[in-house]
Write a protein that holds these residues in place. Structure first.
Motif, PDB file in Angstrom:
ATOM      1  N   GLY A  41      44.499  65.048  55.307  1.00 16.53           N
ATOM      2  CA  GLY A  41      44.486  63.945  54.340  1.00 16.53           C
ATOM      3  C   GLY A  41      45.701  63.043  54.488  1.00 16.53           C
ATOM      4  O   GLY A  41      46.648  63.337  55.230  1.00 16.53           O
ATOM      5  N   GLY A  42      45.679  61.948  53.768  1.00 17.94           N
ATOM      6  CA  GLY A  42      46.754  60.976  53.864  1.00 17.94           C
ATOM      7  C   GLY A  42      47.671  60.935  52.650  1.00 17.94           C
ATOM      8  O   GLY A  42      48.485  60.025  52.535  1.00 17.94           O
ATOM      9  N   ILE A  43      47.522  61.895  51.743  1.00 15.23           N
ATOM     10  CA  ILE A  43      48.351  61.879  50.532  1.00 15.23           C
ATOM     11  C   ILE A  43      49.824  62.064  50.879  1.00 15.23           C
ATOM     12  O   ILE A  43      50.690  61.412  50.294  1.00 15.23           O
ATOM     13  CB  ILE A  43      47.875  62.947  49.526  1.00 15.23           C
ATOM     14  N   ALA A  44      50.124  62.940  51.832  1.00 15.49           N
ATOM     15  CA  ALA A  44      51.525  63.209  52.184  1.00 15.49           C
ATOM     16  C   ALA A  44      52.197  61.960  52.735  1.00 15.49           C
ATOM     17  O   ALA A  44      53.335  61.656  52.367  1.00 15.49           O
ATOM     18  CB  ALA A  44      51.605  64.354  53.188  1.00 15.49           C
ATOM     19  N   SER A  45      51.521  61.228  53.605  1.00 15.63           N
ATOM     20  CA  SER A  45      52.137  60.016  54.154  1.00 15.63           C
ATOM     21  C   SER A  45      52.293  58.950  53.069  1.00 15.63           C
ATOM     22  O   SER A  45      53.280  58.216  53.045  1.00 15.63           O
ATOM     23  CB  SER A  45      51.322  59.468  55.320  1.00 15.63           C
ATOM     24  N   LEU A  47      52.776  59.592  49.891  1.00 13.79           N
ATOM     25  CA  LEU A  47      53.872  60.057  49.059  1.00 13.79           C
ATOM     26  C   LEU A  47      55.216  59.737  49.708  1.00 13.79           C
ATOM     27  O   LEU A  47      56.139  59.264  49.037  1.00 13.79           O
ATOM     28  CB  LEU A  47      53.741  61.567  48.829  1.00 13.79           C
ATOM     29  N   ASN A  48      55.325  59.953  51.005  1.00 12.99           N
ATOM     30  CA  ASN A  48      56.567  59.630  51.719  1.00 12.99           C
ATOM     31  C   ASN A  48      56.847  58.133  51.691  1.00 12.99           C
ATOM     32  O   ASN A  48      57.992  57.708  51.520  1.00 12.99           O
ATOM     33  CB  ASN A  48      56.506  60.131  53.162  1.00 12.99           C
ATOM     34  N   GLU A  49      55.820  57.324  51.839  1.00 15.91           N
ATOM     35  CA  GLU A  49      56.000  55.876  51.789  1.00 15.91           C
ATOM     36  C   GLU A  49      56.452  55.432  50.397  1.00 15.91           C
ATOM     37  O   GLU A  49      57.313  54.567  50.254  1.00 15.91           O
ATOM     38  CB  GLU A  49      54.705  55.171  52.159  1.00 15.91           C
ATOM     39  N   GLY A  50      55.880  56.043  49.369  1.00 14.46           N
ATOM     40  CA  GLY A  50      56.290  55.739  48.000  1.00 14.46           C
ATOM     41  C   GLY A  50      57.746  56.087  47.749  1.00 14.46           C
ATOM     42  O   GLY A  50      58.474  55.348  47.080  1.00 14.46           O
ATOM     43  N   ILE A  51      58.177  57.208  48.294  1.00 13.24           N
ATOM     44  CA  ILE A  51      59.580  57.615  48.149  1.00 13.24           C
ATOM     45  C   ILE A  51      60.499  56.607  48.826  1.00 13.24           C
ATOM     46  O   ILE A  51      61.548  56.246  48.284  1.00 13.24           O
ATOM     47  CB  ILE A  51      59.791  59.038  48.712  1.00 13.24           C
ATOM     48  N   LEU A  54      60.787  53.576  46.647  1.00 15.85           N
ATOM     49  CA  LEU A  54      61.646  53.848  45.493  1.00 15.85           C
ATOM     50  C   LEU A  54      63.119  53.862  45.881  1.00 15.85           C
ATOM     51  O   LEU A  54      63.981  53.514  45.084  1.00 15.85           O
ATOM     52  CB  LEU A  54      61.260  55.171  44.843  1.00 15.85           C
ATOM     53  N   MET A  55      63.428  54.267  47.101  1.00 11.52           N
ATOM     54  CA  MET A  55      64.815  54.273  47.575  1.00 11.52           C
ATOM     55  C   MET A  55      65.275  52.866  47.941  1.00 11.52           C
ATOM     56  O   MET A  55      66.465  52.558  47.837  1.00 11.52           O
ATOM     57  CB  MET A  55      64.954  55.171  48.813  1.00 11.52           C
ATOM     58  N   PHE A  56      64.375  52.015  48.362  1.00 10.57           N
ATOM     59  CA  PHE A  56      64.709  50.689  48.861  1.00 10.57           C
ATOM     60  C   PHE A  56      65.288  49.785  47.776  1.00 10.57           C
ATOM     61  O   PHE A  56      66.294  49.111  47.990  1.00 10.57           O
ATOM     62  CB  PHE A  56      63.441  50.055  49.467  1.00 10.57           C
ATOM     63  N   PHE A  57      64.688  49.755  46.610  1.00 11.83           N
ATOM     64  CA  PHE A  57      65.083  48.796  45.575  1.00 11.83           C
ATOM     65  C   PHE A  57      66.477  49.029  45.005  1.00 11.83           C
ATOM     66  O   PHE A  57      67.210  48.053  44.802  1.00 11.83           O
ATOM     67  CB  PHE A  57      64.016  48.713  44.488  1.00 11.83           C
TER      68      PHE A  57
END
Length: 84
Positions: A41-45, A47-51, A54-57
């Motif tokens: 599945g693609g949930i892990a990728s 989730l990593n992209e979301g993290i 969140l770190m970028f801003f």
């Protein structure tokens, strides 16, 4: 003074309790992401992209504040130099 100390203790206790309940969610997200990744599945990728987003801003905000501070100090130094 005494009531201020009580408020500080209460806020600290509340933050500690909130942090403990939030920590429990990390294990659940990790388990879900790992099982989904093993199943293809693609949930892990996601989730990593979301993290990463969140770190970028916060870094962008910090960089913007640092730039504005630098520009303000440079402008102030130039004005002081021109007055002398």
């Amino acid at each position: 003074m005494f009531t201020k100390s009580i408020k500080i203790v209460f806020i600290t206790l509340a933050l500690v309790l909130i942090a403990q309940s939030a920590e429990a969610q990390c294990a659940m997200c990790k388990a879900t992401a790992e099982s989904n990744a093993q199943g293809g599945g693609g949930i892990a990728s996601g989730l990593n992209e979301g993290i990463l987003w969140l770190m970028f801003f916060p870094y962008m905000l910090l960089g913007g504040v640092a730039y504005l501070w630098y520009r303000h100090n440079k402008k102030t130094k130039n004005q002081v130099a021109n007055e002398n």
